[in-house]
Design a protein around this motif. Sequence first.
Motif, PDB file in Angstrom:
ATOM      1  N   ILE A 269     -49.721 102.024 -60.150  1.00 46.87           N
ATOM      2  CA  ILE A 269     -50.461 100.865 -60.644  1.00 46.87           C
ATOM      3  C   ILE A 269     -51.941 101.207 -60.792  1.00 46.87           C
ATOM      4  CG2 ILE A 269     -51.217  98.518 -60.059  1.00 46.87           C
ATOM      5  CD1 ILE A 269     -48.356  98.121 -58.862  1.00 46.87           C
ATOM      6  N   GLU A 270     -52.493 101.947 -59.845  1.00 45.28           N
ATOM      7  CA  GLU A 270     -53.901 102.345 -59.933  1.00 45.28           C
ATOM      8  C   GLU A 270     -54.142 103.293 -61.111  1.00 45.28           C
ATOM      9  OE1 GLU A 270     -56.613 101.095 -58.435  1.00 45.28           O
ATOM     10  OE2 GLU A 270     -55.155  99.661 -57.660  1.00 45.28           O
ATOM     11  N   LEU A 271     -53.209 104.201 -61.360  1.00 45.77           N
ATOM     12  CA  LEU A 271     -53.336 105.093 -62.521  1.00 45.77           C
ATOM     13  C   LEU A 271     -53.269 104.298 -63.824  1.00 45.77           C
ATOM     14  CD1 LEU A 271     -51.161 108.119 -61.362  1.00 45.77           C
ATOM     15  CD2 LEU A 271     -53.640 108.091 -61.709  1.00 45.77           C
ATOM     16  N   CYS A 272     -52.421 103.304 -63.862  1.00 52.32           N
ATOM     17  CA  CYS A 272     -52.327 102.445 -65.043  1.00 52.32           C
ATOM     18  C   CYS A 272     -53.629 101.674 -65.221  1.00 52.32           C
ATOM     19  CB  CYS A 272     -51.139 101.500 -64.901  1.00 52.32           C
ATOM     20  SG  CYS A 272     -50.881 100.452 -66.341  1.00 52.32           S
ATOM     21  N   ARG A 273     -54.162 101.144 -64.141  1.00 54.83           N
ATOM     22  CA  ARG A 273     -55.425 100.405 -64.202  1.00 54.83           C
ATOM     23  C   ARG A 273     -56.546 101.310 -64.727  1.00 54.83           C
ATOM     24  NH1 ARG A 273     -55.184  98.078 -59.489  1.00 54.83           N
ATOM     25  NH2 ARG A 273     -54.355  96.164 -60.391  1.00 54.83           N
ATOM     26  N   ALA A 274     -56.593 102.544 -64.244  1.00 55.08           N
ATOM     27  CA  ALA A 274     -57.611 103.495 -64.699  1.00 55.08           C
ATOM     28  C   ALA A 274     -57.462 103.778 -66.196  1.00 55.08           C
ATOM     29  CB  ALA A 274     -57.511 104.794 -63.899  1.00 55.08           C
ATOM     30  N   THR A 275     -56.229 103.849 -66.670  1.00 57.19           N
ATOM     31  CA  THR A 275     -55.975 104.085 -68.092  1.00 57.19           C
ATOM     32  C   THR A 275     -56.457 102.904 -68.929  1.00 57.19           C
ATOM     33  OG1 THR A 275     -54.083 105.482 -67.569  1.00 57.19           O
ATOM     34  CG2 THR A 275     -54.185 104.593 -69.803  1.00 57.19           C
ATOM     35  N   VAL A 276     -56.182 101.698 -68.477  1.00 47.85           N
ATOM     36  CA  VAL A 276     -56.618 100.502 -69.198  1.00 47.85           C
ATOM     37  C   VAL A 276     -58.140 100.437 -69.237  1.00 47.85           C
ATOM     38  CG1 VAL A 276     -56.657  97.968 -69.114  1.00 47.85           C
ATOM     39  CG2 VAL A 276     -54.508  99.199 -68.764  1.00 47.85           C
ATOM     40  N   GLU A 277     -58.777 100.728 -68.119  1.00 50.06           N
ATOM     41  CA  GLU A 277     -60.242 100.705 -68.073  1.00 50.06           C
ATOM     42  C   GLU A 277     -60.838 101.779 -68.982  1.00 50.06           C
ATOM     43  OE1 GLU A 277     -61.084 101.004 -63.899  1.00 50.06           O
ATOM     44  OE2 GLU A 277     -60.410  98.947 -63.524  1.00 50.06           O
ATOM     45  N   ALA A 278     -60.240 102.963 -68.986  1.00 50.43           N
ATOM     46  CA  ALA A 278     -60.723 104.034 -69.864  1.00 50.43           C
ATOM     47  C   ALA A 278     -60.538 103.656 -71.333  1.00 50.43           C
ATOM     48  CB  ALA A 278     -59.999 105.344 -69.547  1.00 50.43           C
ATOM     49  N   HIS A 279     -59.435 102.973 -71.648  1.00 50.91           N
ATOM     50  CA  HIS A 279     -59.194 102.510 -73.014  1.00 50.91           C
ATOM     51  C   HIS A 279     -60.263 101.507 -73.436  1.00 50.91           C
ATOM     52  CE1 HIS A 279     -57.340  99.558 -75.846  1.00 50.91           C
ATOM     53  NE2 HIS A 279     -57.131 100.683 -76.512  1.00 50.91           N
ATOM     54  N   GLN A 280     -60.561 100.563 -72.575  1.00 50.50           N
ATOM     55  CA  GLN A 280     -61.575  99.555 -72.892  1.00 50.50           C
ATOM     56  C   GLN A 280     -62.936 100.207 -73.137  1.00 50.50           C
ATOM     57  OE1 GLN A 280     -61.093  97.023 -69.469  1.00 50.50           O
ATOM     58  NE2 GLN A 280     -59.590  95.739 -70.496  1.00 50.50           N
ATOM     59  N   LYS A 281     -63.267 101.178 -72.308  1.00 47.97           N
ATOM     60  CA  LYS A 281     -64.543 101.867 -72.460  1.00 47.97           C
ATOM     61  C   LYS A 281     -64.568 102.676 -73.767  1.00 47.97           C
ATOM     62  CE  LYS A 281     -67.806 104.776 -69.993  1.00 47.97           C
ATOM     63  NZ  LYS A 281     -68.082 105.538 -68.793  1.00 47.97           N
ATOM     64  N   ALA A 282     -63.486 103.382 -74.060  1.00 47.25           N
ATOM     65  CA  ALA A 282     -63.426 104.224 -75.253  1.00 47.25           C
ATOM     66  C   ALA A 282     -63.530 103.401 -76.523  1.00 47.25           C
ATOM     67  CB  ALA A 282     -62.143 105.050 -75.264  1.00 47.25           C
ATOM     68  N   THR A 283     -62.876 102.266 -76.534  1.00 46.46           N
ATOM     69  CA  THR A 283     -62.861 101.461 -77.755  1.00 46.46           C
ATOM     70  C   THR A 283     -64.069 100.538 -77.884  1.00 46.46           C
ATOM     71  OG1 THR A 283     -61.428  99.820 -76.701  1.00 46.46           O
ATOM     72  CG2 THR A 283     -60.355 101.575 -77.996  1.00 46.46           C
ATOM     73  N   SER A 284     -64.963 100.580 -76.902  1.00 47.84           N
ATOM     74  CA  SER A 284     -66.170  99.750 -76.979  1.00 47.84           C
ATOM     75  C   SER A 284     -67.311 100.462 -77.713  1.00 47.84           C
ATOM     76  CB  SER A 284     -66.633  99.354 -75.579  1.00 47.84           C
ATOM     77  OG  SER A 284     -67.138 100.480 -74.887  1.00 47.84           O
ATOM     78  N   VAL A 285     -67.077 101.723 -78.065  1.00 47.37           N
ATOM     79  CA  VAL A 285     -68.087 102.508 -78.777  1.00 47.37           C
ATOM     80  C   VAL A 285     -67.441 103.109 -80.026  1.00 47.37           C
ATOM     81  CG1 VAL A 285     -69.378 103.050 -76.680  1.00 47.37           C
ATOM     82  CG2 VAL A 285     -67.580 104.598 -77.430  1.00 47.37           C
ATOM     83  N   PRO A 286     -68.247 103.539 -80.990  1.00 43.20           N
ATOM     84  CA  PRO A 286     -67.659 104.194 -82.163  1.00 43.20           C
ATOM     85  C   PRO A 286     -66.836 105.427 -81.752  1.00 43.20           C
ATOM     86  CG  PRO A 286     -69.945 103.662 -82.571  1.00 43.20           C
ATOM     87  CD  PRO A 286     -69.699 103.396 -81.114  1.00 43.20           C
ATOM     88  N   TYR A 287     -65.793 105.688 -82.516  1.00 40.51           N
ATOM     89  CA  TYR A 287     -64.904 106.800 -82.191  1.00 40.51           C
ATOM     90  C   TYR A 287     -65.638 108.134 -82.196  1.00 40.51           C
ATOM     91  CZ  TYR A 287     -61.558 110.540 -82.493  1.00 40.51           C
ATOM     92  OH  TYR A 287     -60.875 111.709 -82.253  1.00 40.51           O
ATOM     93  N   SER A 288     -65.342 108.900 -81.162  1.00 42.35           N
ATOM     94  CA  SER A 288     -65.685 110.317 -81.129  1.00 42.35           C
ATOM     95  C   SER A 288     -64.691 110.957 -80.175  1.00 42.35           C
ATOM     96  CB  SER A 288     -67.121 110.574 -80.656  1.00 42.35           C
ATOM     97  OG  SER A 288     -67.235 110.365 -79.270  1.00 42.35           O
ATOM     98  N   LYS A 289     -64.406 112.211 -80.414  1.00 40.91           N
ATOM     99  CA  LYS A 289     -63.450 112.919 -79.564  1.00 40.91           C
ATOM    100  C   LYS A 289     -63.910 112.898 -78.109  1.00 40.91           C
ATOM    101  CE  LYS A 289     -60.834 117.205 -79.439  1.00 40.91           C
ATOM    102  NZ  LYS A 289     -60.578 118.486 -80.087  1.00 40.91           N
TER     103      LYS A 289
END
Length: 76
Positions: free
Chosen positions: A9-29
Amino acid sequence: MANPSDELIELCRATVEAHQKATSVPYSKEAWAPWMEAAETFQAAVTAEAEASKENRFKLEQAAKKAVLHPEPTSE
């Protein structure tokens, strides 16, 4: 219903948080790399836990995502 571990569950939470952070800025690798790494780690953990517990992998993944994205209300 599958019963994911607290670690999963914690790994899933970390993935969701990383997704939110990644998609809050313009795409870059570079900006998306932490999300991709977190997602890979989560998927590997789901597979390992499913194999160890003999639970259905899909149901285990969905249960972890449900716990993170749609948590049950607490009675505190």
